[in-house]
Design an enzyme around this catalytic site. Structure first.
Site, PDB file in Angstrom:
ATOM      1  N   GLY A 243      52.367  41.404  70.123  1.00  0.00           N
ATOM      2  CA  GLY A 243      53.627  41.361  70.855  1.00  0.00           C
ATOM      3  C   GLY A 243      53.619  40.656  72.202  1.00  0.00           C
TER       4      GLY A 243
ATOM      5  N   GLU B 147      51.053  43.983  78.190  1.00  0.00           N
ATOM      6  CA  GLU B 147      51.687  44.588  77.016  1.00  0.00           C
ATOM      7  C   GLU B 147      53.136  44.111  76.914  1.00  0.00           C
ATOM      8  OE1 GLU B 147      51.720  45.668  74.158  1.00  0.00           O
ATOM      9  OE2 GLU B 147      51.048  47.757  74.162  1.00  0.00           O
ATOM     10  N   ASP B 148      53.654  44.108  75.707  1.00  0.00           N
ATOM     11  CA  ASP B 148      55.049  43.671  75.539  1.00  0.00           C
ATOM     12  C   ASP B 148      56.033  44.756  75.963  1.00  0.00           C
ATOM     13  OD1 ASP B 148      54.398  45.322  73.367  1.00  0.00           O
ATOM     14  OD2 ASP B 148      55.200  43.985  71.833  1.00  0.00           O
TER      15      ASP B 148
ATOM     16  N   ASP C 115      57.112  52.167  75.137  1.00  0.00           N
ATOM     17  CA  ASP C 115      58.201  52.958  74.564  1.00  0.00           C
ATOM     18  C   ASP C 115      57.885  54.435  74.801  1.00  0.00           C
ATOM     19  OD1 ASP C 115      60.282  53.881  73.014  1.00  0.00           O
ATOM     20  OD2 ASP C 115      59.635  52.983  71.150  1.00  0.00           O
TER      21      ASP C 115
ATOM     22  N   LYS D  43      60.829  51.406  78.376  1.00  0.00           N
ATOM     23  CA  LYS D  43      61.992  52.238  78.020  1.00  0.00           C
ATOM     24  C   LYS D  43      61.777  53.592  78.680  1.00  0.00           C
ATOM     25  CE  LYS D  43      62.838  50.188  73.438  1.00  0.00           C
ATOM     26  NZ  LYS D  43      62.722  50.414  71.978  1.00  0.00           N
TER      27      LYS D  43
ATOM     28  N   PHE E 275      66.446  49.277  70.187  1.00  0.00           N
ATOM     29  CA  PHE E 275      65.382  48.450  69.612  1.00  0.00           C
ATOM     30  C   PHE E 275      65.663  46.985  69.905  1.00  0.00           C
ATOM     31  CE2 PHE E 275      62.933  46.242  66.416  1.00  0.00           C
ATOM     32  CZ  PHE E 275      61.721  46.910  66.497  1.00  0.00           C
ATOM     33  N   ILE E 276      64.652  46.275  70.412  1.00  0.00           N
ATOM     34  CA  ILE E 276      64.830  44.862  70.755  1.00  0.00           C
ATOM     35  C   ILE E 276      63.848  43.987  69.984  1.00  0.00           C
ATOM     36  CG2 ILE E 276      65.784  45.276  73.071  1.00  0.00           C
ATOM     37  CD1 ILE E 276      62.958  44.642  74.190  1.00  0.00           C
TER      38      ILE E 276
ATOM     39  N   ASP F 105      58.628  42.010  67.633  1.00  0.00           N
ATOM     40  CA  ASP F 105      59.018  41.846  66.236  1.00  0.00           C
ATOM     41  C   ASP F 105      59.863  42.994  65.716  1.00  0.00           C
ATOM     42  OD1 ASP F 105      56.721  43.704  66.316  1.00  0.00           O
ATOM     43  OD2 ASP F 105      56.905  43.647  64.126  1.00  0.00           O
TER      44      ASP F 105
ATOM     45  N   ARG G 260      59.490  37.225  66.249  1.00  0.00           N
ATOM     46  CA  ARG G 260      58.641  37.015  67.427  1.00  0.00           C
ATOM     47  C   ARG G 260      58.872  35.644  68.062  1.00  0.00           C
ATOM     48  NH1 ARG G 260      54.795  41.136  67.401  1.00  0.00           N
ATOM     49  NH2 ARG G 260      53.984  41.780  65.384  1.00  0.00           N
TER      50      ARG G 260
HETATM   51  P1  IMP Z   1      54.639  53.306  72.252  1.00  0.00           P
HETATM   52  O1  IMP Z   1      53.265  53.758  71.857  1.00  0.00           O
HETATM   53  O2  IMP Z   1      55.692  54.229  71.709  1.00  0.00           O
HETATM   54  O3  IMP Z   1      54.801  53.087  73.735  1.00  0.00           O
HETATM   55  O4  IMP Z   1      54.913  51.971  71.492  1.00  0.00           O
HETATM   56  C1  IMP Z   1      54.535  50.771  71.977  1.00  0.00           C
HETATM   57  C2  IMP Z   1      54.601  49.711  70.907  1.00  0.00           C
HETATM   58  O5  IMP Z   1      55.711  49.896  70.035  1.00  0.00           O
HETATM   59  C3  IMP Z   1      54.816  48.363  71.532  1.00  0.00           C
HETATM   60  O6  IMP Z   1      53.597  47.746  71.862  1.00  0.00           O
HETATM   61  C4  IMP Z   1      55.587  47.614  70.466  1.00  0.00           C
HETATM   62  O7  IMP Z   1      54.692  46.994  69.582  1.00  0.00           O
HETATM   63  C5  IMP Z   1      56.343  48.684  69.727  1.00  0.00           C
HETATM   64  N1  IMP Z   1      57.766  48.774  70.148  1.00  0.00           N
HETATM   65  C6  IMP Z   1      58.355  49.757  70.872  1.00  0.00           C
HETATM   66  N2  IMP Z   1      59.648  49.527  71.064  1.00  0.00           N
HETATM   67  C7  IMP Z   1      59.902  48.346  70.467  1.00  0.00           C
HETATM   68  C8  IMP Z   1      61.107  47.530  70.361  1.00  0.00           C
HETATM   69  O8  IMP Z   1      62.207  47.853  70.859  1.00  0.00           O
HETATM   70  N3  IMP Z   1      60.953  46.361  69.678  1.00  0.00           N
HETATM   71  C9  IMP Z   1      59.785  45.962  69.129  1.00  0.00           C
HETATM   72  N4  IMP Z   1      58.654  46.677  69.217  1.00  0.00           N
HETATM   73  C10 IMP Z   1      58.715  47.857  69.886  1.00  0.00           C
HETATM   74 MG    MG Z   2      52.659  46.021  71.189  1.00  0.00          MG
END
Ligand code: IMP
Ligand code: MG
Length: 178
Positions: free
Chosen positions: A48, A102-103, A106, A134, A155-156, A162, A168
């Site tokens: 990402g 990191e992208d 969440d 977020k 969700f983006i 992706d 992407r």
């Molecule tokens: P977390 O462990 O819940 O913080 O998730 C992080 C990962 O979830 C990110 O590195 C993304 O790969 C994916 N992710 C979370 N939200 C989104 C979104 O809105 N679009 C695309 N990928 C997301």
């Molecule tokens: Mg990621």
């Protein structure tokens, strides 16, 4: 309203390429100031963060190193909560200043796990740089040193992010249409 179809879902334009570039420049300026003399090792989280990293690193003008790692834990539009291991770290990071690129953060669980795994290897300092956060979804306490945008819980897709591996390549960020 500009919309795109990615796989089976429709998305509308949310943040333009130019707005992203502007924020990325600001974040890079902060790093150039704060990390001067530390020769940071940027750890780019694939897949990402590839586009963010490419733009960010072109704005970094201090001596640094770049490497790529992987932690996959996400499928579709909801997190699975199953975080796997860190793949691809070949450097000795003991005593180093790290910047995780990191992208999106969440729930924050991926980042918390990554920090835990990296800190076992005794780096001097680990900083977190995320293109998006977020805040409404964060489930863990995290120190996020550098961030470009705080966004709502939608969700983006695009600019490296992706939806089921697609989208992407989009230069702008799109938000899911309910
Ligand atoms: P977390 O462990 O819940 O913080 O998730 C992080 C990962 O979830 C990110 O590195 C993304 O790969 C994916 N992710 C979370 N939200 C989104 C979104 O809105 N679009 C695309 N990928 C997301
Ligand atoms: Mg990621």
């Amino acid at each position: 309203m500009k919309t795109v179809q990615v796989n089976d879902k429709k998305f509308s334009l949310y943040i333009s390429e130019n707005e992203i570039k502007e924020q990325v420049k600001k974040v890079a300026a902060g790093m150039n100031e704060e990390l001067a003399g530390k020769k940071p090792l940027f750890l780019v989280v694939l897949n990402g963060a590839f586009m963010f990293a490419a733009d960010l690193l072109r704005e970094i003008d201090i001596p640094c190193e770049v490497s790529f790692v992987r932690v996959s834990s996400y499928e579709g539009t909801t997190t699975t909560g199953k975080v796997k291991q860190l793949i691809g770290l070949n450097e000795n990071i003991e005593g180093r200043t790290l910047v995780i690129v990191e992208d999106i953060i969440d729930s924050g669980i991926t980042m918390r796990e990554m920090l835990r795994m990296l800190k076992e290897k005794n780096p001097a300092d680990v900083r977190v740089a995320s293109l998006f956060v977020k805040p409404g979804n964060l489930q863990v306490e995290l120190d996020i040193h550098y961030r470009c945008f705080d966004i709502a819980n939608d969700f983006i897709v695009g600019y490296g992010l992706d939806y089921d591996q697609e989208g992407r390549n989009l230069p702008d960020i799109y938000k899911i249409l309910e």
